[in-house]
Each structure stands twice: as structure tokens, then as C-alpha cells.
Scaffold this motif. Sequence first.
Motif, mmCIF file in Angstrom:
data_model
loop_
_atom_site.group_PDB
_atom_site.id
_atom_site.type_symbol
_atom_site.label_atom_id
_atom_site.label_comp_id
_atom_site.label_asym_id
_atom_site.label_seq_id
_atom_site.Cartn_x
_atom_site.Cartn_y
_atom_site.Cartn_z
ATOM 1 N N LEU A 227 0.835 -1.195 0.000
ATOM 2 C CA LEU A 227 0.000 0.000 0.000
ATOM 3 C C LEU A 227 0.873 1.249 0.000
ATOM 4 N N VAL A 228 0.335 2.330 -0.535
ATOM 5 C CA VAL A 228 1.009 3.623 -0.447
ATOM 6 C C VAL A 228 0.311 4.440 0.633
ATOM 7 N N PRO A 229 0.952 5.510 1.149
ATOM 8 C CA PRO A 229 0.342 6.300 2.223
ATOM 9 C C PRO A 229 -1.070 6.790 1.866
ATOM 10 N N GLY A 230 -1.991 6.548 2.785
ATOM 11 C CA GLY A 230 -3.370 6.993 2.609
ATOM 12 C C GLY A 230 -4.261 6.027 1.864
ATOM 13 N N GLU A 231 -3.699 4.957 1.305
ATOM 14 C CA GLU A 231 -4.514 4.044 0.495
ATOM 15 C C GLU A 231 -5.526 3.283 1.345
ATOM 16 N N ARG A 232 -5.095 2.795 2.490
ATOM 17 C CA ARG A 232 -6.024 2.079 3.357
ATOM 18 C C ARG A 232 -7.147 3.013 3.809
ATOM 19 N N GLY A 233 -6.784 4.255 4.154
ATOM 20 C CA GLY A 233 -7.794 5.222 4.561
ATOM 21 C C GLY A 233 -8.776 5.536 3.449
ATOM 22 N N ALA A 234 -8.284 5.617 2.217
ATOM 23 C CA ALA A 234 -9.169 5.906 1.079
ATOM 24 C C ALA A 234 -10.160 4.759 0.863
ATOM 25 N N ARG A 235 -9.688 3.530 1.041
ATOM 26 C CA ARG A 235 -10.589 2.373 0.904
ATOM 27 C C ARG A 235 -11.668 2.401 1.986
ATOM 28 N N THR A 236 -11.239 2.693 3.216
ATOM 29 C CA THR A 236 -12.201 2.755 4.315
ATOM 30 C C THR A 236 -13.198 3.884 4.096
ATOM 31 N N TYR A 237 -12.715 5.005 3.578
ATOM 32 C CA TYR A 237 -13.589 6.154 3.290
ATOM 33 C C TYR A 237 -14.704 5.742 2.320
ATOM 34 N N GLU A 238 -14.335 5.052 1.263
ATOM 35 C CA GLU A 238 -15.338 4.617 0.288
ATOM 36 C C GLU A 238 -16.340 3.660 0.925
ATOM 37 N N GLN A 239 -15.840 2.708 1.717
ATOM 38 C CA GLN A 239 -16.724 1.727 2.353
ATOM 39 C C GLN A 239 -17.674 2.394 3.345
ATOM 40 N N ARG A 240 -17.128 3.240 4.218
ATOM 41 C CA ARG A 240 -17.973 3.859 5.237
ATOM 42 C C ARG A 240 -18.900 4.920 4.648
ATOM 43 N N SER A 241 -18.530 5.510 3.533
ATOM 44 C CA SER A 241 -19.429 6.444 2.864
ATOM 45 C C SER A 241 -20.660 5.710 2.362
ATOM 46 N N ARG A 242 -20.475 4.440 1.958
ATOM 47 C CA ARG A 242 -21.594 3.627 1.474
ATOM 48 C C ARG A 242 -22.368 2.999 2.621
ATOM 49 N N GLU A 243 -21.644 2.420 3.578
ATOM 50 C CA GLU A 243 -22.257 1.555 4.584
ATOM 51 C C GLU A 243 -22.502 2.236 5.923
ATOM 52 N N GLY A 244 -21.912 3.391 6.135
ATOM 53 C CA GLY A 244 -22.062 4.092 7.402
ATOM 54 C C GLY A 244 -20.846 3.919 8.295
ATOM 55 N N ILE A 245 -20.813 4.696 9.373
ATOM 56 C CA ILE A 245 -19.706 4.716 10.312
ATOM 57 C C ILE A 245 -20.119 3.978 11.583
ATOM 58 N N PRO A 246 -19.378 2.952 11.992
ATOM 59 C CA PRO A 246 -19.736 2.236 13.225
ATOM 60 C C PRO A 246 -19.397 3.069 14.459
ATOM 61 N N VAL A 247 -20.326 3.129 15.388
ATOM 62 C CA VAL A 247 -20.114 3.833 16.653
ATOM 63 C C VAL A 247 -20.339 2.819 17.769
ATOM 64 N N PRO A 248 -19.271 2.348 18.418
ATOM 65 C CA PRO A 248 -19.431 1.356 19.493
ATOM 66 C C PRO A 248 -20.292 1.901 20.637
ATOM 67 N N ALA A 249 -20.890 1.006 21.380
ATOM 68 C CA ALA A 249 -21.800 1.400 22.455
ATOM 69 C C ALA A 249 -21.135 2.323 23.468
ATOM 70 N N ALA A 250 -19.898 2.012 23.862
ATOM 71 C CA ALA A 250 -19.217 2.837 24.864
ATOM 72 C C ALA A 250 -18.987 4.255 24.358
ATOM 73 N N ILE A 251 -18.626 4.391 23.078
ATOM 74 C CA ILE A 251 -18.417 5.721 22.494
ATOM 75 C C ILE A 251 -19.743 6.452 22.386
ATOM 76 N N ARG A 252 -20.783 5.737 22.009
ATOM 77 C CA ARG A 252 -22.114 6.364 21.910
ATOM 78 C C ARG A 252 -22.553 6.901 23.263
ATOM 79 N N ASP A 253 -22.303 6.135 24.323
ATOM 80 C CA ASP A 253 -22.656 6.597 25.666
ATOM 81 C C ASP A 253 -21.907 7.883 26.015
ATOM 82 N N GLU A 254 -20.621 7.927 25.691
ATOM 83 C CA GLU A 254 -19.825 9.124 25.982
ATOM 84 C C GLU A 254 -20.312 10.319 25.168
ATOM 85 N N LEU A 255 -20.662 10.081 23.916
ATOM 86 C CA LEU A 255 -21.174 11.159 23.069
ATOM 87 C C LEU A 255 -22.497 11.694 23.606
#
Length: 344
Positions: free
Chosen positions: A304-332
Amino acid sequence: MTGSLTVTADALKSFVRAVFERAGMSAEHATTVAEVIVWANLRGVDSHGVTRVPRYVEWIGAGVVNPRPAFKVITETAASVLIEADRAAGPVAMTAAMDAAVRKAREAGAGLALVRATTHTAALGYYTQAAARQGMAALALAGSIPIMAYHGAAAAGVSTSPISIAVPGGSGGPIVLDMATSIVSLGRLAQARRAGQPIPEGWALDGAGKPTTDPQRAEIPLPMGGPKGSGLALMVELLTSVLVGNPILAGTVGRPGRARHRQNGFALAIDVSRYGDPAVFAREVEQLVAALKVLPAAAGVDILVPGERGARTYEQRSREGIPVPAAIRDELNAAARLVGAPLL
């Protein structure tokens, strides 16, 4: 405890924006902070995403972050500017700084913006990739309080001093390097602490300066590459803090207790078109990436080159949404209740 959920980027931005508006920020500044924070989640850099919201709200209440800063230009030349940020939220200050650096670069070929007296800058890659999408090669640095061990010391002596470099790319978009000078960020340690997951050897020291794999005891990240990481961190402090007359480390290293949070920033933009044909530059970047991709790979490794993994995740989460774990949701939601904002 509420349950975990998966939420769209727009919905998460709306939530974060509402929290910071209720905490006292202008709509414009709250929008900027939400954009930068949720961008990190989209890229998979969850340690710099919405998990930071409760701490930012806490800092506003404690007077560390000024929700209504009055920016002031201290020094300006044809190619540079020094901005007094008045304890602004880091995403607000660094967005303004990179915008200024890009404007200067359009005029002079290269532009430098220095930021004095800001707070947590979030993921520096946001600012450099934004500049790269405008045809710039960009560099961003941030200096802060001592939280990382200096090589050879059993105590914190330097910041984790993040560094990001980005350049325009070809069809795959900008190449974006975004890294800390530590082996692991404090945010990543906090994630391990919440999950109760042991951390690898060599990541951190405990409060007594002893190596530990216990996330509950891990307090001081170790520098990446030993003297190389701590040396880089030292130079970042000199370029971001000492240079603008706002030193952070010298007055806090070795003092008992945790120093009050503060940061300084550095944003550099170089107009690629001033030094050659941008299309040729992009083509050369693409050719170099292609050459690296066909190198013999180690077993089970994806090159991979710098930022490639992040770009893949960006595309996936833009389609499927961003996971928010229960503990983080409680803090938010606790932060939202504190300021009277709608819950997530």
C-alpha cells in the motif's frame, strides 16, 4: 448503556455540529469541527474521530478551548503569515491556516502559515489532502505538551508531534501520509483501555516509567524508531512553537502533573503548477505507485502507499455508514446532555 449503531456521515456531522453549537461555537466553526472529525472516522482513524468530542466539550467548559476565538494576524509577508488563534478549536485554526497557505502559494509559488495558541488539531491529513486536491503539495505539523517519552528517558519529554504530507495524485487521488512521531497515539491507547485489550510490548510506559502491556496502566507512548521519533518530535516543537514565540515543552518538561493542553501549528503549501506541468506530475506519481505495486510482496502482505487504506475505508464507510461502538455512543450522549444537544 445504549447499544452500538452504524450511522451515516451526514447524520454524524449533524450530531457533532449540534453539540458544538450548543457548547458555544458559531455555526460556521461547529460545522468545520464536525467536518474534520467525521472525516477521520470515514478514513478509519477513529482515534481522532468522534471519540474526541467529549474531551473537546470538557475543554470548552474548562476554558482550554475558546469557542468564540478572535483570530489576529501577527506577521504577514508575501509568502507567509503568523496567525494568533486565541485558543481556537484546532480544526478551525488549521483549516484557516491551510487556506491561507494555499492563497499565499497561488501568489508566491509557496505559502507558509504558522498558528500560535490553538488546541487539538485532529487528523492533520484532512488539511494536507484538502490542499492537494487544489493542486498543492502540502505539509502540516503540530506541537503540543509533553506526552511521549524522549528516547532514553523514563518520562514524557516531547509531544507525539503529528506530521502529514500530501501531494496531488493521479486517478486514485492525493497521496497522503499522516503519522505521529510515537509508535501509538494516546487516542489508540484510550481505545485499547476502553476495550480492555492488552497492547503490544514496546508501545508505552506506565506512570512510573516502566514498560507495560496493560492498557489501564499505559500512560506514556514511546517514540517511533527510538531516537529518530523523539528527534523528529523535538524539531517539530522548534518549528511550530519556539519559532512563533510560544514555546510549550521547555516550561513543562519535568514538572509534576499534566500540563494544561495547548498546541501550535504549521501549514505549508507548494503550488505544483509553478514548477512544472500538474498533469505530468500526476502521471509520474501514478507511474511510481504502479511500480511499487508490482514489487515482490512478502507473504500475506498487500503493498500500500500512504493513505490508500484510509481511502478504501472512506469509500466503504461512505456507502455503509460509520460504526459507533456502544461505549463511544454513551460518551457522546453524555456530552450532548451536558450542553443540551439532541442525542445520537
